[in-house]
Design an enzyme around this catalytic site. Structure first.
Site, mmCIF file in Angstrom:
data_model
loop_
_atom_site.group_PDB
_atom_site.id
_atom_site.type_symbol
_atom_site.label_atom_id
_atom_site.label_comp_id
_atom_site.label_asym_id
_atom_site.label_seq_id
_atom_site.Cartn_x
_atom_site.Cartn_y
_atom_site.Cartn_z
ATOM 1 N N CYS A 76 0.814 -1.226 0.000
ATOM 2 C CA CYS A 76 0.000 0.000 0.000
ATOM 3 C C CYS A 76 0.843 1.269 0.000
ATOM 4 O O CYS A 76 0.310 2.368 -0.154
ATOM 5 C CB CYS A 76 -0.944 0.002 1.194
ATOM 6 S SG CYS A 76 -1.902 -1.512 1.313
ATOM 7 N N HIS B 33 -2.906 6.768 3.150
ATOM 8 C CA HIS B 33 -3.417 5.504 2.630
ATOM 9 C C HIS B 33 -4.763 5.213 3.281
ATOM 10 O O HIS B 33 -4.952 5.418 4.481
ATOM 11 C CB HIS B 33 -2.416 4.384 2.923
ATOM 12 C CG HIS B 33 -2.969 3.031 2.634
ATOM 13 N ND1 HIS B 33 -3.612 2.747 1.443
ATOM 14 C CD2 HIS B 33 -3.010 1.887 3.374
ATOM 15 C CE1 HIS B 33 -4.008 1.491 1.471
ATOM 16 N NE2 HIS B 33 -3.663 0.945 2.625
ATOM 17 N N ASN C 179 -10.269 -0.359 0.932
ATOM 18 C CA ASN C 179 -8.806 -0.271 0.856
ATOM 19 C C ASN C 179 -8.370 -0.758 -0.528
ATOM 20 O O ASN C 179 -8.479 -1.943 -0.841
ATOM 21 C CB ASN C 179 -8.195 -1.141 1.962
ATOM 22 C CG ASN C 179 -6.673 -1.139 1.940
ATOM 23 O OD1 ASN C 179 -6.053 -0.695 0.982
ATOM 24 N ND2 ASN C 179 -6.082 -1.650 2.997
HETATM 25 N N1 ACO Z 1 -17.888 -8.301 11.298
HETATM 26 C C1 ACO Z 1 -18.209 -8.548 12.574
HETATM 27 N N2 ACO Z 1 -17.314 -8.929 13.498
HETATM 28 C C2 ACO Z 1 -16.044 -9.056 13.096
HETATM 29 C C3 ACO Z 1 -15.636 -8.818 11.774
HETATM 30 C C4 ACO Z 1 -16.622 -8.411 10.855
HETATM 31 N N3 ACO Z 1 -16.343 -8.162 9.559
HETATM 32 N N4 ACO Z 1 -14.297 -9.006 11.682
HETATM 33 C C5 ACO Z 1 -13.876 -9.372 12.915
HETATM 34 N N5 ACO Z 1 -14.935 -9.396 13.759
HETATM 35 C C6 ACO Z 1 -14.934 -9.724 15.177
HETATM 36 C C7 ACO Z 1 -13.739 -10.545 15.625
HETATM 37 O O1 ACO Z 1 -13.945 -11.905 15.399
HETATM 38 C C8 ACO Z 1 -13.661 -10.203 17.091
HETATM 39 O O2 ACO Z 1 -14.615 -10.970 17.761
HETATM 40 P P1 ACO Z 1 -14.303 -11.514 19.257
HETATM 41 O O3 ACO Z 1 -14.132 -10.271 20.098
HETATM 42 O O4 ACO Z 1 -15.521 -12.312 19.581
HETATM 43 O O5 ACO Z 1 -13.053 -12.312 19.146
HETATM 44 C C9 ACO Z 1 -14.126 -8.748 17.149
HETATM 45 O O6 ACO Z 1 -14.847 -8.505 15.923
HETATM 46 C C10 ACO Z 1 -12.997 -7.749 17.256
HETATM 47 O O7 ACO Z 1 -11.986 -8.100 16.302
HETATM 48 P P2 ACO Z 1 -10.706 -7.227 16.120
HETATM 49 O O8 ACO Z 1 -9.846 -7.857 15.075
HETATM 50 O O9 ACO Z 1 -10.078 -6.941 17.440
HETATM 51 O O10 ACO Z 1 -11.354 -5.857 15.581
HETATM 52 P P3 ACO Z 1 -10.647 -4.504 15.279
HETATM 53 O O11 ACO Z 1 -11.339 -3.424 15.989
HETATM 54 O O12 ACO Z 1 -9.145 -4.602 15.417
HETATM 55 O O13 ACO Z 1 -10.968 -4.289 13.727
HETATM 56 C C11 ACO Z 1 -9.840 -4.487 11.627
HETATM 57 C C12 ACO Z 1 -10.507 -5.241 12.772
HETATM 58 C C13 ACO Z 1 -10.883 -3.607 10.970
HETATM 59 C C14 ACO Z 1 -9.316 -5.511 10.632
HETATM 60 C C15 ACO Z 1 -8.677 -3.611 12.159
HETATM 61 O O14 ACO Z 1 -7.868 -4.376 13.022
HETATM 62 C C16 ACO Z 1 -7.824 -3.028 11.069
HETATM 63 O O15 ACO Z 1 -8.257 -2.183 10.318
HETATM 64 N N6 ACO Z 1 -6.553 -3.437 10.988
HETATM 65 C C17 ACO Z 1 -5.637 -2.875 10.019
HETATM 66 C C18 ACO Z 1 -5.903 -3.361 8.628
HETATM 67 C C19 ACO Z 1 -5.007 -2.599 7.666
HETATM 68 O O16 ACO Z 1 -4.732 -1.441 7.850
HETATM 69 N N7 ACO Z 1 -4.506 -3.220 6.641
HETATM 70 C C20 ACO Z 1 -3.642 -2.379 5.804
HETATM 71 C C21 ACO Z 1 -2.758 -3.079 5.056
HETATM 72 S S1 ACO Z 1 -3.464 -3.628 3.561
HETATM 73 C C22 ACO Z 1 -2.204 -4.066 2.529
HETATM 74 O O17 ACO Z 1 -1.047 -3.798 2.750
HETATM 75 C C23 ACO Z 1 -2.579 -4.856 1.280
#
Ligand code: ACO
Length: 310
Positions: free
Chosen positions: A110, A235, A265
């Site tokens: 990215c 980004h 994204n």
């Molecule tokens: N819908 C509902 N619940 C979900 C979903 C979803 N789509 N996805 C995960 N959950 C659940 C999980 O299972 C977890 O449940 P639990 O508490 O029962 O275990 C809960 O939601 C919380 O999960 P987290 O992973 O802690 O949620 P978080 O607030 O961290 O959000 C996210 C997840 C959106 C993926 C976030 O961590 C994020 O944006 N991370 C960075 C991603 C990123 O920036 N990538 C960039 C690089 S891309 C590239 O280089 C190609």
């Protein structure tokens, strides 16, 4: 420095097919509320190939710059989702655009577009007159649509800029910083024939840290502070990452461009999509100082400070 570079045109391309959060909630255990609150994404565009999106965006950027494809000295295609392993997708783009010049893919995930901006600037300092830089991605091909943790995040699209030589006094790329911490590659990767694997929480934490660090380096290198910056084009991965980074940098979120609510994204396409949206929407005036900042798998990060001169 005897010469400099500046952007002389931009263009974008997005697939027509829209997938909303509500669409995803029909097949996945998720909801519009969860996706919106945790990411800021409402919908994403899906379809096309990395090549076809890159050609459309590249053609539009060339059209705005008023330059024929024959005037290009190089095409840099920033992508983490090439259409084939061999050859570089940039080869197909080059011939379809009618250019006869160097063409290569650049994979810095990215951060690819900002890496490419610096490479283009370097080519111009070395004597090139015009470089077409494209960020194009079809991440939908590498997402497991049954995995709610990743399926809700990504979209397809492309953005492009033409970068042209200027006299040194008109140089618009003021400073840059490139970064990569290979020790963090295990938190986000995609092996051949597999889907994207991501440790979301860890990527989030590292993204904020690496994003702030790279911005501070580019600002220090230009001798500027955050109060000198008119607009930040980050980004587009997660609105909460942008918010956290802005808080630490002391930049108001109002000064950022955010297109992720309708693009998702799009990896290396996200920054040129944001830049084009700001320019077309009248948020950029000639002379404005713009901070571009990318981060992604690798983990890579890159920033560039530039003066907007279109
Ligand atoms: N819908 C509902 N619940 C979900 C979903 C979803 N789509 N996805 C995960 N959950 C659940 C999980 O299972 C977890 O449940 P639990 O508490 O029962 O275990 C809960 O939601 C919380 O999960 P987290 O992973 O802690 O949620 P978080 O607030 O961290 O959000 C996210 C997840 C959106 C993926 C976030 O961590 C994020 O944006 N991370 C960075 C991603 C990123 O920036 N990538 C960039 C690089 S891309 C590239 O280089 C190609």
């Amino acid at each position: 420095m005897s010469r400099g570079s500046r952007i002389t045109g931009y263009g974008t391309a997005l697939p027509e097919r829209v997938i909303t959060n509500h669409d995803l909630a029909e097949t996945l255990d998720t909801s519009d509320t969860w996706i919106t609150e945790r990411t800021g994404i409402k919908e994403r565009r899906i379809g096309g190939s990395t090549r076809s999106l890159a050609i459309d965006a590249g053609q539009r950027a060339l059209q705005m710059s008023g330059l024929p494809a024959e005037s290009l000295d190089a095409i840099i295609l920033a992508t983490t989702t090439p259409d084939r392993v061999i050859p570089a997708t940039a080869s197909s783009v080059q011939t379809s655009l009618g250019a006869r010049c160097g063409a290569f893919d650049l994979n810095a995930a990215c951060s690819g577009f900002v890496y490419g901006l610096n490479v283009a600037h370097g080519l111009i300092l070395a004597g090139a007159e015009n470089v077409l830089l494209i960020g194009s991605e079809t991440l939908s091909r590498f997402v497991d649509w049954e995995d709610r943790a990743t399926a809700v995040l990504f979209g397809d699209g492309a953005g492009a800029v033409v970068i042209s030589a200027t006299p040194a006094e008109d140089n618009a790329l003021l400073s840059w910083a490139l970064d990569c911490n290979g020790e963090l590659e295990k938190s986000l990767y995609c092996d051949f024939g597999r889907f994207i694997y991501m440790e979301g929480r860890e990527v989030f934490r590292q993204a904020v840290r690496i994003m702030v660090a790279t911005c501070e380096r580019a600002l220090a290198s230009a001798g500027l502070g955050t109060t000198d910056v008119n607009l930040v084009v980050p980004h587009q991965a997660n609105a909460r990452i942008i918010q956290s980074a802005c808080e630490r940098l002391g930049i108001s979120e109002d000064q950022t461009v955010q297109v992720l609510s309708w693009t998702g994204n799009t990896s290396s396409a996200s920054i040129p999509l944001g830049l084009a949206d700001a320019a077309a929407g009248g948020r950029l005036r000639a002379g404005d100082i713009v901070l571009l900042v990318g981060f992604g798998a690798g983990m890579t990060a890159a920033s560039a400070l530039m003066r907007w001169e279109l």
